[in-house]
Motif scaffolding. Structure first.
Motif, mmCIF file in Angstrom:
data_model
loop_
_atom_site.group_PDB
_atom_site.id
_atom_site.type_symbol
_atom_site.label_atom_id
_atom_site.label_comp_id
_atom_site.label_asym_id
_atom_site.label_seq_id
_atom_site.Cartn_x
_atom_site.Cartn_y
_atom_site.Cartn_z
ATOM 1 N N LEU A 6 0.841 -1.202 0.000
ATOM 2 C CA LEU A 6 0.000 0.000 0.000
ATOM 3 C C LEU A 6 0.875 1.250 0.000
ATOM 4 N N THR A 7 1.955 1.191 0.795
ATOM 5 C CA THR A 7 2.884 2.320 0.837
ATOM 6 C C THR A 7 3.476 2.581 -0.543
ATOM 7 N N LEU A 8 3.892 1.487 -1.204
ATOM 8 C CA LEU A 8 4.435 1.641 -2.557
ATOM 9 C C LEU A 8 3.398 2.274 -3.481
ATOM 10 N N PHE A 9 2.146 1.818 -3.358
ATOM 11 C CA PHE A 9 1.101 2.374 -4.214
ATOM 12 C C PHE A 9 0.889 3.856 -3.916
ATOM 13 N N GLN A 10 0.872 4.216 -2.636
ATOM 14 C CA GLN A 10 0.658 5.624 -2.291
ATOM 15 C C GLN A 10 1.809 6.488 -2.792
ATOM 16 N N ILE A 11 3.031 5.948 -2.711
ATOM 17 C CA ILE A 11 4.187 6.690 -3.207
ATOM 18 C C ILE A 11 4.071 6.865 -4.716
ATOM 19 N N GLY A 12 3.797 5.769 -5.416
ATOM 20 C CA GLY A 12 3.705 5.840 -6.878
ATOM 21 C C GLY A 12 2.577 6.738 -7.341
ATOM 22 N N SER A 13 1.389 6.535 -6.775
ATOM 23 C CA SER A 13 0.246 7.340 -7.210
ATOM 24 C C SER A 13 0.410 8.784 -6.755
ATOM 25 N N GLY A 14 0.896 8.974 -5.534
ATOM 26 C CA GLY A 14 1.053 10.334 -5.017
ATOM 27 C C GLY A 14 2.021 11.149 -5.852
ATOM 28 N N PHE A 15 3.168 10.561 -6.164
ATOM 29 C CA PHE A 15 4.136 11.323 -6.946
ATOM 30 C C PHE A 15 3.704 11.454 -8.396
ATOM 31 N N ALA A 16 2.935 10.492 -8.897
ATOM 32 C CA ALA A 16 2.395 10.650 -10.253
ATOM 33 C C ALA A 16 1.438 11.837 -10.292
ATOM 34 N N LEU A 17 0.629 11.994 -9.243
ATOM 35 C CA LEU A 17 -0.301 13.129 -9.194
ATOM 36 C C LEU A 17 0.453 14.433 -8.968
ATOM 37 N N TYR A 18 1.602 14.339 -8.309
ATOM 38 C CA TYR A 18 2.380 15.530 -7.992
ATOM 39 C C TYR A 18 3.242 15.970 -9.175
ATOM 40 N N ALA A 19 3.556 15.019 -10.066
ATOM 41 C CA ALA A 19 4.501 15.284 -11.148
ATOM 42 C C ALA A 19 4.145 16.522 -11.992
ATOM 43 N N PRO A 20 2.861 16.734 -12.351
ATOM 44 C CA PRO A 20 2.558 17.897 -13.178
ATOM 45 C C PRO A 20 2.878 19.230 -12.505
ATOM 46 N N MET A 21 3.022 19.213 -11.184
ATOM 47 C CA MET A 21 3.288 20.466 -10.467
ATOM 48 C C MET A 21 4.763 20.627 -10.176
ATOM 49 N N SER A 22 5.575 19.680 -10.619
ATOM 50 C CA SER A 22 6.961 19.697 -10.178
ATOM 51 C C SER A 22 7.895 19.328 -11.315
ATOM 52 N N GLU A 23 9.062 19.921 -11.285
ATOM 53 C CA GLU A 23 10.091 19.573 -12.260
ATOM 54 C C GLU A 23 11.091 18.596 -11.665
ATOM 55 N N ALA A 24 10.941 18.306 -10.368
ATOM 56 C CA ALA A 24 11.925 17.477 -9.681
ATOM 57 C C ALA A 24 11.946 16.064 -10.260
ATOM 58 N N TRP A 25 13.099 15.405 -10.136
ATOM 59 C CA TRP A 25 13.254 14.109 -10.802
ATOM 60 C C TRP A 25 12.425 13.033 -10.142
ATOM 61 N N LEU A 26 12.263 13.107 -8.819
ATOM 62 C CA LEU A 26 11.566 12.015 -8.134
ATOM 63 C C LEU A 26 10.111 11.873 -8.616
ATOM 64 N N PRO A 27 9.319 12.949 -8.611
ATOM 65 C CA PRO A 27 7.950 12.789 -9.138
ATOM 66 C C PRO A 27 7.936 12.363 -10.601
ATOM 67 N N GLN A 28 8.915 12.849 -11.371
ATOM 68 C CA GLN A 28 8.927 12.517 -12.803
ATOM 69 C C GLN A 28 9.139 11.023 -13.036
ATOM 70 N N LEU A 29 9.692 10.335 -12.029
ATOM 71 C CA LEU A 29 9.886 8.894 -12.175
ATOM 72 C C LEU A 29 8.565 8.150 -12.261
ATOM 73 N N PHE A 30 7.475 8.800 -11.826
ATOM 74 C CA PHE A 30 6.209 8.074 -11.690
ATOM 75 C C PHE A 30 5.147 8.528 -12.686
ATOM 76 N N VAL A 31 5.535 9.294 -13.699
ATOM 77 C CA VAL A 31 4.523 9.806 -14.632
ATOM 78 C C VAL A 31 3.808 8.682 -15.382
#
Lengths: 382, 256
Positions: free
Chosen positions: B139-164
């Motif tokens: 569940l933690t992995l899913f929250q990390i993946g989905s959370g950063f995927a949702l965050y990616a459009p607001m961020s240029e940082a590499w970590l969120p971009q990993l989950f697009v």
């Protein structure tokens, strides 16, 4: 896609786009201002505008085949209603619209002949624009033109097209006819024509200036624009409506419309809580706006419904922040299910605690650690 | 019924594990509360201009910040599954031996159906708990993946971009957001059961489960501790453990 448009060898010299505009009484000044405006829309540098001017001055008109399948023609309507006169002219004059069912003078066999002529005469040169989705159920009988199914037509016409543009949500992701349960198996163009680069110009309908911008980009640079992961031109679909929304400060300040007739709605607060899809919708509504920059849905007090996103009909209800939870009936929100689950867990824990105190009474009471002396005394007994 | 004074003090949860637990608990609390607020911002009536306030922006910032801490903490725990003691080892979390399944059955029999008064001896977690934490890890992995995927459009940082790539799997951001939100409720359900069961075990068995996550020590009847039936990679013999040889040497506990 990268090849230059070659002048057609056999045909007599055709006039360029600029010459055509001049003949229609467009002044040099109007022409340049159009180029500058369009360049700003597409997001070009100044040098790019000069490139555009040169392209429109020297290029011949592009033959266009515009197909209509499962759709409502709102994309064509949107295009025709562009504020700038030259934009509508692009459709009707600048590109030579050789085949489109709704505007064609010919009908019946003559119209179909038109299509055949265009795709044989301009093989590899014509631009294919598609409005509408393709039904695949029952061998495609739900959309037939001239006795052929949409699938047969689109596959034949796309085979030798120079570039393919999918107009609107129908062609890009199926729109309302592809909403559950999708009885005709309405299918977006990119899934019918696998492997071909397709420009998805999303929206229901797309903004007229966006449609014009995509066409002008193709005319100017003779290649398809940069696309995002969903095949949408980045120039128009790289930012969320939310990020360009003039109501955004209300969002950050936590000022929300609670219902459409409350004081907050009158004050123009953020529409997030009444279902605005701005935070998950990529489009230019907040910047280019509609009807010549007059307004856009949010400015009129209505939340964005996310019409430039795939499956936006199935992400409803429109006036609710989060969709209903699938598989639990139409009234089940994630919150109802969540509260029920937490409640069940708490009730189960409470029941288990009661049971524990009954069934394990002896164990609990005689834990050595709880009452060491007593337990020791007991243990000492023979 | 046991004789008294036959408990052995065993150092089970090393300090990094305890830090992980409490940072994780704090993150989940912050993420849950702010996440709920982001989904359901309270109705505020204010005469002030929007430019005067930024509370919703602050809530979102807290959510994103806690998300980063959550990821770092989780990555550290994965590292510690290889570097830590046997109770923290990664093998416990995977169903590798039949003994683990036997223990699952024992735990269900003793703790849920309450058919026996004999606690299942487990120095780390019991097998049910380890598998549950493997589940919360997913569940933690899913929250990390989905959370950063949702965050990616607001961020240029590499970590969120990993989950697009996650968003297209769910059809739309809107759909992904729904599942991201629903898993928050799954964590709420987990927390209720988790806290209850810790109190239950502490109350019924007296092994010091509740305090072990603060101090690291558990208390186990010597016969169990010496037989080392408790979980850990060498364990899972459960109640079927052979009786310890008389006078067997107590296994040394690692130094703090």
């Amino acid at each position: 896609m990268q090849t230059e448009i070659q002048p057609r060898p056999a045909a007599p010299r055709e006039e360029t786009i600029y010459e055509h505009l001049c003949a229609r009484g467009v002044s040099r000044r109007e022409f340049l201002s159009f180029c500058a405006w369009m360049g700003a829309c597409i997001g070009l540098e100044q040098s790019g505008v000069a490139q555009m001017v040169q392209a429109l001055e020297t290029r011949r008109r592009i033959p266009v085949v515009w197909l209509h399948f499962q759709e409502c023609t709102c994309c064509s309507e949107s295009f025709l209603r562009s504020s700038h006169p030259i934009v509508a002219d692009i459709l009707l004059d600048k590109i030579s619209l050789d085949y489109t069912e709704t505007l064609l003078a010919a009908s019946g066999h003559q119209a179909e002949q038109c299509l055949r002529d265009t795709i044989t005469k301009y093989r590899g040169e014509y631009l294919l624009c598609i409005e509408g989705s393709v039904p695949l159920a029952e061998d495609g009988v739900y959309c037939c033109i001239g006795g052929r199914t949409a699938k047969q037509i689109v596959e034949e016409v796309a085979a030798d097209a120079k570039a393919i543009i999918a107009w609107g949500n129908c062609a890009c992701s199926g729109c309302v006819q592809a909403a559950k349960p999708n009885p005709t198996v309405a299918t977006p163009i990119h899934r019918v024509l696998g492997g071909k680069p397709i420009v998805n110009v999303q929206g229901c309908p797309p903004i007229a200036e966006v449609m014009a911008g995509v066409l002008v980009h193709l005319l100017t640079f003779d290649r398809i624009p940069q696309l995002d992961a969903h095949g949408r031109p980045k120039a128009f679909y790289s930012r969320r409506v939310h990020d360009t929304c003039y109501r955004r400060p209300n969002y950050d300040a936590g000022l929300f419309v609670e219902s459409f007739d409350d004081e907050n709605a009158r004050k123009g607060y953020c529409l997030y809580k009444v279902g605005c899809r701005g935070p998950s919708t990529y489009n230019s509504c907040g910047t280019i706006r509609w009807n010549g920059g007059v307004s856009f849905p949010i400015q009129s007090g209505h939340p964005c419904i996310g019409c430039s996103e795939a499956n936006f009909w199935d992400n409803g209800p429109f006036y609710q922040r989060l969709p209903n939870f699938p598989g639990f009936g139409i009234e089940s929100t994630a919150d109802r299910l969540g509260v029920a689950a937490v409640g069940a867990a708490a009730a189960g824990a409470a029941a288990h605690a009661v049971l524990t105190n009954i069934r394990k009474r002896a164990e609990i009471g005689e834990q050595p650690g709880e009452n060491a002396e007593r337990a020791e005394a007991k243990a000492g007994q023979p | 019924m046991y004789a008294s004074h036959d408990y052995q003090r065993v150092y089970v949860w090393q300090q990094p594990v305890r830090w992980f637990h409490w940072i994780n608990a704090l993150c989940i609390t912050v993420l849950g509360v702010t996440g709920y607020l982001i989904a359901h911002p309270p109705a505020l009536l204010s005469g002030a201009e929007a430019s005067a306030g930024y509370w919703f922006g602050t809530v979102r910032f807290a959510h994103f910040l806690a998300g980063y801490v959550f990821v770092a903490n989780f990555l550290f725990r994965i590292y510690w599954a290889f570097a830590g003691n046997k109770y923290a080892n990664w093998r416990n979390f995977l169903p590798l031996t039949r003994a683990q399944f036997r223990q699952v059955w024992d735990v269900l029999r003793v703790d849920i159906l309450q058919l026996s008064n004999q606690p299942v001896p487990a120095l780390g977690h019991n097998a049910v708990a380890y598998f549950t934490y493997a589940g919360t890890g997913l569940l933690t992995l899913f929250q990390i993946g989905s959370g950063f995927a949702l965050y990616a459009p607001m961020s240029e940082a590499w970590l969120p971009q990993l989950f697009v790539w996650v968003t297209p799997l769910f059809g739309s951001e809107q759909n992904l957001r729904l599942f991201h939100y629903a898993v928050m409720w799954a964590f709420a359900v987990f927390t209720v059961i988790h806290v209850y069961l810790v109190v239950y075990h502490d109350y019924v068995e007296g092994h010091g489960v509740l305090s072990s996550i603060i101090g690291g020590w558990k208390f186990m009847e010597k016969r169990h501790a010496q037989a080392d039936p408790a979980t850990g990679i060498s364990g899972f013999r459960g109640r079927a453990a052979p009786a310890p040889a008389p006078g067997a040497k107590t296994p040394a506990t690692p130094a703090r």
